[in-house]
Design an enzyme around this catalytic site. Structure first.
Site, PDB file in Angstrom:
ATOM      1  N   LYS A  85     101.509  70.268  68.810  1.00  0.00           N
ATOM      2  CA  LYS A  85     102.016  70.523  70.161  1.00  0.00           C
ATOM      3  C   LYS A  85     103.079  71.621  70.109  1.00  0.00           C
ATOM      4  O   LYS A  85     104.035  71.532  69.350  1.00  0.00           O
ATOM      5  CB  LYS A  85     102.615  69.239  70.739  1.00  0.00           C
ATOM      6  CG  LYS A  85     101.573  68.156  70.978  1.00  0.00           C
ATOM      7  CD  LYS A  85     102.197  66.863  71.449  1.00  0.00           C
ATOM      8  CE  LYS A  85     102.794  66.985  72.837  1.00  0.00           C
ATOM      9  NZ  LYS A  85     103.311  65.678  73.307  1.00  0.00           N
TER      10      LYS A  85
HETATM   11  C1  E4P Z   1     103.355  65.129  76.569  1.00  0.00           C
HETATM   12  O1  E4P Z   1     103.024  66.201  76.065  1.00  0.00           O
HETATM   13  C2  E4P Z   1     104.773  64.834  76.823  1.00  0.00           C
HETATM   14  O2  E4P Z   1     105.421  64.820  75.599  1.00  0.00           O
HETATM   15  C3  E4P Z   1     105.052  63.545  77.503  1.00  0.00           C
HETATM   16  O3  E4P Z   1     103.940  63.045  78.145  1.00  0.00           O
HETATM   17  C4  E4P Z   1     106.240  63.649  78.418  1.00  0.00           C
HETATM   18  O4  E4P Z   1     106.335  62.461  79.140  1.00  0.00           O
HETATM   19  P1  E4P Z   1     107.684  61.980  79.841  1.00  0.00           P
HETATM   20  O5  E4P Z   1     107.917  62.880  81.010  1.00  0.00           O
HETATM   21  O6  E4P Z   1     107.374  60.582  80.245  1.00  0.00           O
HETATM   22  O7  E4P Z   1     108.770  62.045  78.820  1.00  0.00           O
END
Ligand code: E4P
Length: 220
Positions: A85
């Site tokens: 990521k």
């Molecule tokens: C995904 O790529 C993100 O890391 C994640 O879903 C963020 O989620 P949040 O807004 O609940 O922290």
């Protein structure tokens, strides 16, 4: 359709993996920090619990492309199939392009706009993660953003997949799937909300009660 859990909570994964048709687990630095475990040991444990046919996602922390690429390679040494990521900013786009050229699968993360996500797909990211709840929380319209992003990918980058992320409600997740998203990652509480309607248990209890009143308790 690919379904992921957005968590590193081992107990929750053990509870939900037999119930839900999950393809793997997504993490981010906040999720890893919450686990209190070192990243490499955690990834090993996640892979063991999930099985080696499931996909893991982990995020780089470096702020420059060179550092992101180095971290991506370190993560791949621990889990060769891991999806890296990368935040979609200028340095992240450089890293996504370079990693794609080297055959390393990436996900463009921290996506708040359709154009931003589209650029990550053009750079070669296989997955694009719009932050649905965070977009709504800052006054944006996540439904429009996801619809536009999905349409841009359908038209120009059909090999990339919207992996919608950041949810607080099942409705937000359903809207993404209705917009055509082919992948979604759910936090544990939202995943559980999909399967915890008290009306279901009440309906099943009433069937049981009616049957027992007429025929007596079931004998096995
Ligand atoms: C995904 O790529 C993100 O890391 C994640 O879903 C963020 O989620 P949040 O807004 O609940 O922290």
């Amino acid at each position: 359709m690919e379904l992921y859990l957005d968590t590193a909570d081992i107990e929750a994964i053990k509870r939900l993996a037999p119930v839900l048709p999950i393809n793997g687990v997504t993490t981010n630095p906040s999720i890893v920090a919450k686990s209190g475990k070192a990243i490499f040991a955690l990834l090993d444990e996640l892979q063991d619990v999930l099985g080696y046919d499931k996909l893991l996602f982990a995020q780089v922390l470096a702020s420059d492309a060179k550092g992101m690429i180095k971290e991506a390679k370190q993560l791949r040494e621990v889990v060769p199939s891991i999806v890296i990521k990368i935040p979609v900013n200028a340095q992240g786009l450089i890293a996504i392009k370079e990693l794609t050229q080297q055959g390393i699968t990436t996900l463009g993360t921290a996506v708040y706009g359709a154009g931003q996500g589209f650029l990550a797909a053009l750079a070669g990211a296989k997955y694009i993660a719009p932050y649905v709840n965070r977009i709504d929380a800052q006054g944006g319209n996540s439904k429009d953003t996801v619809l536009e992003l999905q349409k841009l990918l359908d038209l120009h980058c059909p090999e990339s997949v919207v992996l919608a992320a950041s949810f607080r409600t099942p409705r937000q997740a359903l809207d993404c799937m209705l917009a055509g998203c082919k992948a979604i990652t759910l936090p544990v509480d939202v995943a559980e909300l999909f399967i915890s309607d008290p009306a279901v248990e009440a309906a099943v209890a009433k069937f049981d009660q009616d049957w027992c009143s007429a025929f007596g308790a079931l004998e096995y």
